[in-house]
Design an enzyme around this catalytic site. Structure first.
Site, PDB file in Angstrom:
ATOM      1  N   ASP A 210      -1.243 -21.501  16.078  1.00 54.21           N
ATOM      2  CA  ASP A 210      -0.076 -21.140  15.238  1.00 54.21           C
ATOM      3  C   ASP A 210       0.900 -22.284  14.858  1.00 54.21           C
ATOM      4  O   ASP A 210       1.684 -22.166  13.895  1.00 54.21           O
ATOM      5  CB  ASP A 210       0.829 -20.212  16.274  1.00 54.21           C
ATOM      6  CG  ASP A 210       2.047 -19.180  15.569  1.00 54.21           C
ATOM      7  OD1 ASP A 210       1.613 -18.832  14.369  1.00 54.21           O
ATOM      8  OD2 ASP A 210       2.912 -19.215  16.040  1.00 54.21           O
TER       9      ASP A 210
ATOM     10  N   LYS B 221       7.129 -21.436  23.037  1.00 51.74           N
ATOM     11  CA  LYS B 221       8.114 -20.299  23.107  1.00 51.74           C
ATOM     12  C   LYS B 221       8.495 -20.420  24.321  1.00 51.74           C
ATOM     13  O   LYS B 221       8.241 -20.671  25.431  1.00 51.74           O
ATOM     14  CB  LYS B 221       7.224 -19.109  22.739  1.00 51.74           C
ATOM     15  CG  LYS B 221       6.308 -19.195  21.507  1.00 51.74           C
ATOM     16  CD  LYS B 221       6.742 -17.883  20.420  1.00 51.74           C
ATOM     17  CE  LYS B 221       5.984 -17.985  19.217  1.00 51.74           C
ATOM     18  NZ  LYS B 221       6.571 -18.532  17.946  1.00 51.74           N
TER      19      LYS B 221
ATOM     20  N   ARG C 251       0.832  -1.004  -0.007  1.00 51.41           N
ATOM     21  CA  ARG C 251      -0.048  -0.122   0.017  1.00 51.41           C
ATOM     22  C   ARG C 251       0.955   1.368  -0.219  1.00 51.41           C
ATOM     23  O   ARG C 251       0.526   2.321  -0.195  1.00 51.41           O
ATOM     24  CB  ARG C 251      -0.903  -0.103   1.269  1.00 51.41           C
ATOM     25  CG  ARG C 251      -2.302  -0.564   0.931  1.00 51.41           C
ATOM     26  CD  ARG C 251      -3.162  -0.390   1.992  1.00 51.41           C
ATOM     27  NE  ARG C 251      -2.402  -0.943   3.236  1.00 51.41           N
ATOM     28  CZ  ARG C 251      -2.930  -1.018   4.615  1.00 51.41           C
ATOM     29  NH1 ARG C 251      -4.212  -0.393   4.750  1.00 51.41           N
ATOM     30  NH2 ARG C 251      -2.407  -1.200   5.558  1.00 51.41           N
TER      31      ARG C 251
ATOM     32  N   HIS D 119       5.261 -24.168   5.860  1.00 46.26           N
ATOM     33  CA  HIS D 119       6.579 -24.069   5.497  1.00 46.26           C
ATOM     34  C   HIS D 119       7.306 -25.300   6.198  1.00 46.26           C
ATOM     35  O   HIS D 119       8.540 -25.854   5.690  1.00 46.26           O
ATOM     36  CB  HIS D 119       7.257 -22.765   5.851  1.00 46.26           C
ATOM     37  CG  HIS D 119       7.866 -22.641   7.417  1.00 46.26           C
ATOM     38  ND1 HIS D 119       6.890 -22.302   8.284  1.00 46.26           N
ATOM     39  CD2 HIS D 119       8.779 -22.909   8.081  1.00 46.26           C
ATOM     40  CE1 HIS D 119       7.447 -22.162   9.485  1.00 46.26           C
ATOM     41  NE2 HIS D 119       8.538 -22.563   9.271  1.00 46.26           N
TER      42      HIS D 119
ATOM     43  N   LYS E 204      -0.391 -19.312   6.131  1.00 49.34           N
ATOM     44  CA  LYS E 204      -0.982 -19.301   7.082  1.00 49.34           C
ATOM     45  C   LYS E 204      -1.120 -17.779   8.152  1.00 49.34           C
ATOM     46  O   LYS E 204      -0.187 -17.190   7.949  1.00 49.34           O
ATOM     47  CB  LYS E 204      -0.658 -20.589   8.213  1.00 49.34           C
ATOM     48  CG  LYS E 204       0.869 -20.091   8.574  1.00 49.34           C
ATOM     49  CD  LYS E 204       1.215 -21.305   9.268  1.00 49.34           C
ATOM     50  CE  LYS E 204       0.983 -21.208  10.839  1.00 49.34           C
ATOM     51  NZ  LYS E 204       1.962 -20.288  11.509  1.00 49.34           N
TER      52      LYS E 204
ATOM     53  N   HIS F 174       1.982 -27.091  11.834  1.00 49.13           N
ATOM     54  CA  HIS F 174       3.066 -27.755  11.739  1.00 49.13           C
ATOM     55  C   HIS F 174       3.063 -29.137  12.349  1.00 49.13           C
ATOM     56  O   HIS F 174       3.571 -29.902  12.015  1.00 49.13           O
ATOM     57  CB  HIS F 174       4.029 -26.835  12.100  1.00 49.13           C
ATOM     58  CG  HIS F 174       4.096 -25.398  11.698  1.00 49.13           C
ATOM     59  ND1 HIS F 174       4.009 -25.274  10.321  1.00 49.13           N
ATOM     60  CD2 HIS F 174       4.545 -24.306  12.190  1.00 49.13           C
ATOM     61  CE1 HIS F 174       4.213 -23.793  10.081  1.00 49.13           C
ATOM     62  NE2 HIS F 174       4.572 -23.335  11.180  1.00 49.13           N
TER      63      HIS F 174
HETATM   64  C1  BG6 Z   1       5.715 -19.785  12.218  1.00 55.05           C
HETATM   65  C2  BG6 Z   1       4.981 -19.334  13.519  1.00 55.05           C
HETATM   66  O1  BG6 Z   1       4.501 -20.689  11.343  1.00 55.05           O
HETATM   67  O2  BG6 Z   1       6.550 -20.831  12.422  1.00 55.05           O
HETATM   68  C3  BG6 Z   1       6.012 -18.801  14.491  1.00 55.05           C
HETATM   69  O3  BG6 Z   1       3.991 -18.549  13.033  1.00 55.05           O
HETATM   70  C4  BG6 Z   1       7.242 -19.741  14.652  1.00 55.05           C
HETATM   71  O4  BG6 Z   1       5.235 -18.383  15.555  1.00 55.05           O
HETATM   72  C5  BG6 Z   1       7.625 -20.222  13.226  1.00 55.05           C
HETATM   73  O5  BG6 Z   1       8.059 -18.838  15.437  1.00 55.05           O
HETATM   74  C6  BG6 Z   1       8.803 -21.508  13.548  1.00 55.05           C
HETATM   75  O6  BG6 Z   1       9.347 -21.950  12.350  1.00 55.05           O
HETATM   76  P1  BG6 Z   1      10.681 -22.140  12.254  1.00 55.05           P
HETATM   77  O7  BG6 Z   1      10.838 -22.745  10.874  1.00 55.05           O
HETATM   78  O8  BG6 Z   1      11.702 -21.154  12.762  1.00 55.05           O
HETATM   79  O9  BG6 Z   1      10.817 -23.540  13.152  1.00 55.05           O
END
Ligand code: BG6
Length: 487
Positions: free
Chosen positions: A233, A338, A47, A176, A146, A238
């Site tokens: 999250d 975390k 934007r 990912h 996501k 994941h």
């Molecule tokens: C993301 C989350 O999808 O994955 C984050 O939103 C998280 O909160 C991250 O920190 C972790 O990814 P990786 O590849 O660093 O393990």
């Protein structure tokens, strides 16, 4: 070197955090290592009123920061920068899409990728405007980042709205974790070796533990994170995707639908939560102040943007079970948090004990075999076996066979986004989630979300720099098991 046909990558959220930190560095690497790049065009969308030069300067600053200095090559950068462009678009302004169309049409490529690295609340407007402006060709793809929704209903709504413009085979839902090298290796380990398959079931496996632990806190994403929490999250996507790969039946091929059909069966076999299960099979926690690597860190409630009375969980442990022949009765313990003691992502498969203590109880032979598949920080595979301690007595102790992938394969490893971006451009859907997988994952998670919502208790507090609340150990203790780090 790989080769690719010409493409246009239109990157919504082009100046945002994900684009700057992950996507542009990943594209820089792929561009550097690809033989023919004449047909590459990457159009950042935002934007902000930015000139092309200002956007390129911003991209360069962040690539210099996120690409390790030894890999940043000035001439490779200059060549990559030549592919970049920028167009100012407000996602809700139809006229802006007409202008975007004019830029794209100046030199259109057959493959057109729209990457939506924006808030999901904009996915519908962007898709609709792309469709209305005639920008969606039969060979177009859309990538959705996501979180896809907050629950089943909101995920459905997004899927419907995007699905009104793009067909399912054009939609790439990113997780990912599926692009990570070791996750691919897990597929290779399971389906490229005959060794484990006969053991890979309730007959030989006692329990499976999957841990995704991070030492970071909410990292300036307080507002987003507080509305999301660890369950949405990390678990819904994941952790469940990893569970699918560990537990799925061998597919007939690695084609997108063959793989995704098998993953879907796992998600559908997950034993649903009753309200009573939510109390006994889940633990949620929230970090308080503590220390990571000896350095003091604030608690979650003291982080910027977090309300003082927030009940958002930063830690989750869940006991999952699968209602199918292969896995009935085998607990899958899932854990993520975390501000944990270490950054660690691993899958632990604990095998059953030997049925009879041949060497007597002092012989130490009742330690079960264990396979540890480490995804992060270093990729490795460890197989723990029993061996005799040298000497007169017949005493056994665990020893491990270690395969460290960094030692086995030299050279730089691709980041997950490099692989996933290349797969989108090449039209390979295997590593992306299909709509029915997403639905099944939400369906399983929702009773936990509801149960926690109604629970008058707050998440259990845990000290930053630990493995989470004590109740997470209790979750396994009740079954007579322990997390690997506790054992
Ligand atoms: C993301 C989350 O999808 O994955 C984050 O939103 C998280 O909160 C991250 O920190 C972790 O990814 P990786 O590849 O660093 O393990």
């Amino acid at each position: 070197m790989i080769s690719l046909d010409a493409f246009d990558l239109i990157l919504f959220g082009g100046s945002g955090d994900l684009a700057m930190r992950k996507l542009l560095p990943a594209l820089y690497f792929r561009h550097r290592d690809t033989a023919e790049t004449g047909g590459w065009r990457i159009i950042g969308i935002g934007r902000e009123d930015l000139s092309r030069e200002a956007y390129v300067a911003k991209a360069e600053a962040s690539c210099r920061k996120f690409v390790p200095a030894k890999n940043f090559d000035e001439s490779a950068w200059t060549a990559f920068a030549g592919c970049l462009d920028y167009v100012k678009v407000d996602a809700r302004e139809a006229a802006d899409f007409t202008r975007l169309g004019e830029v794209v049409e100046q030199r259109p490529a057959d493959t057109r990728v729209f990457y939506l690295a924006t808030a999901p609340s904009l996915f519908a407007a962007i898709s609709e405007n792309l469709g209305a402006a005639g920008l969606v060709t039969p060979d177009s793809r859309v990538v959705l980042e996501k979180p896809l929704g907050r629950d089943l209903a909101s995920a459905d709504k997004i899927n419907e709205e995007v699905g009104a413009v793009f067909d399912e085979h054009q939609i790439y839902r990113i997780d990912h974790y599926l692009g990570k090298e070791t996750v691919q290796n897990l597929i290779a380990l399971r389906f490229g070796n005959a060794l484990f398959e006969p053991l890979w079931s309730r007959a030989s496996v006692r329990d499976v533990q999957i841990t995704l632990a991070e030492t970071v806190g909410v990292e300036g994403r307080g507002e987003f994170y507080d509305g999301t929490g660890a369950l949405r999250d990390m678990v819904q996507n994941h952790l469940l995707q990893l569970l699918c790969i560990v537990a799925m039946e061998p597919p007939s091929s690695i084609d997108a639908d063959a793989m995704r059909d098998e993953k879907l069966k796992v998600l559908r076999a997950l034993r649903p939560f009753t309200p009573a299960d939510v109390a006994t099979r889940t633990v949620r926690g929230q970090y308080r102040a503590g220390a990571i690597d000896g350095k003091p860190v604030p608690g979650y409630l003291e982080e910027p943007g977090i309300p003082a009375d927030s009940r958002t969980e930063t830690f989750v442990a869940i006991k999952a079970e699968l209602n199918n022949w292969r896995w009935a009765g085998v607990p899958f313990y899932l854990r993520t948090g975390k501000r944990m003691q270490e950054r660690l992502a691993e899958v632990v498969v604990n095998f059953r004990e030997v049925p009879h203590a041949l060497f007597g109880h002092g012989g130490g032979d009742r330690v079960p075999n264990r396979l540890v598949i480490r995804l992060q920080p270093d990729e490795s595979l460890q197989l723990h076996l029993m061996a005799k301690v040298p000497g007169d007595e017949m005493r056994l102790r665990p020893v491990s066979l270690n395969l460290d992938f960094a030692d086995t394969y030299s050279g730089r490893q691709w980041d997950a986004y490099e692989r996933l971006l290349m797969d989108v451009i090449r039209g390979k859907l295997t590593l992306f989630m299909r709509r029915d997988e997403l639905d099944a994952a939400w369906r399983w998670i929702e009773p936990v979300l509801d149960g926690w919502e109604q629970d008058p208790n707050s998440p259990r507090s845990y000290t930053s720099g630990t493995w989470g609340p004590a109740a997470a150990s209790g979750l396994l203790g009740r079954d007579g098991h322990e997390w690997r780090q506790d054992s």
